[in-house]
Design a protein around this motif. Structure first.
Motif, PDB file in Angstrom:
ATOM      1  N   UNK A   1       3.676   2.925  -1.737  1.00 56.27           N
ATOM      2  CA  UNK A   1       3.376   1.524  -1.026  1.00 56.27           C
ATOM      3  C   UNK A   1       2.586   1.892   0.030  1.00 56.27           C
ATOM      4  N   UNK A   2       2.695   2.786   0.860  1.00 53.43           N
ATOM      5  CA  UNK A   2       1.757   3.316   1.886  1.00 53.43           C
ATOM      6  C   UNK A   2       0.429   3.575   1.477  1.00 53.43           C
TER       7      UNK A   2
ATOM      8  N   UNK B   1       3.042  -5.308   0.242  1.00 50.24           N
ATOM      9  CA  UNK B   1       4.219  -5.761  -0.111  1.00 50.24           C
ATOM     10  C   UNK B   1       4.607  -6.159  -1.585  1.00 50.24           C
ATOM     11  N   UNK B   2       3.442  -6.367  -2.390  1.00 51.48           N
ATOM     12  CA  UNK B   2       3.612  -6.498  -3.785  1.00 51.48           C
ATOM     13  C   UNK B   2       3.792  -5.201  -4.459  1.00 51.48           C
TER      14      UNK B   2
ATOM     15  N   UNK C   1       7.824  -1.540  -7.045  1.00 54.31           N
ATOM     16  CA  UNK C   1       8.252  -0.229  -7.447  1.00 54.31           C
ATOM     17  C   UNK C   1       9.453   0.267  -6.374  1.00 54.31           C
ATOM     18  N   UNK C   2       9.396  -0.197  -5.347  1.00 52.44           N
ATOM     19  CA  UNK C   2      10.267   0.285  -4.325  1.00 52.44           C
ATOM     20  C   UNK C   2      10.114   1.654  -4.056  1.00 52.44           C
TER      21      UNK C   2
END
Length: 108
Positions: free
Chosen positions: A89-90, A77-78, A83-84
């Motif tokens: 993220x993954x 989540x952070x 970064x979007x």
């Protein structure tokens, strides 16, 4: 043989339900409010699947620094908020999860 009939019946039922909806979709006009509300369905369903998996262990709430799933989810989540970037993220969420699990699994 019963399993084959059961799977075939489920496939027919699933196809029939979806075919009726897709067939009627060209004749059905939804209001802008409903279309706007339908945009929230995927995040809500994903949240309903992920949150219990992250927060529950054997049916009990597991809020601890030893919970590798929770730490990995917080990291994901952070990273997503900063970064979007979905791939980053993954990758960082999974690396955090596996790293945390490797560090603290002998303790838990």
């Amino acid at each position: 043989m019963n399993e084959v009939l059961m799977i075939a019946g489920m496939a027919i039922a699933t196809f029939s339900i979806r075919y009726v909806m897709f067939g009627a979709s060209s004749r059905l006009t939804l209001s802008p409010a409903i279309l706007s509300a339908l945009r929230y369905v995927p995040p809500v369903v994903l949240t309903a699947i992920v949150v219990p998996e992250v927060l529950l262990s054997d049916g009990t709430l597991y809020l601890s620094y030893l919970n590798a799933r929770l730490v990995g989810a917080i990291a994901a989540v952070t990273v997503c908020a900063l970064t979007r970037n979905l791939l980053l993220t993954i990758v960082l969420g999974m690396l955090t999860f596996f790293g945390w699990q490797g560090l603290f699994s002998p303790l838990g």
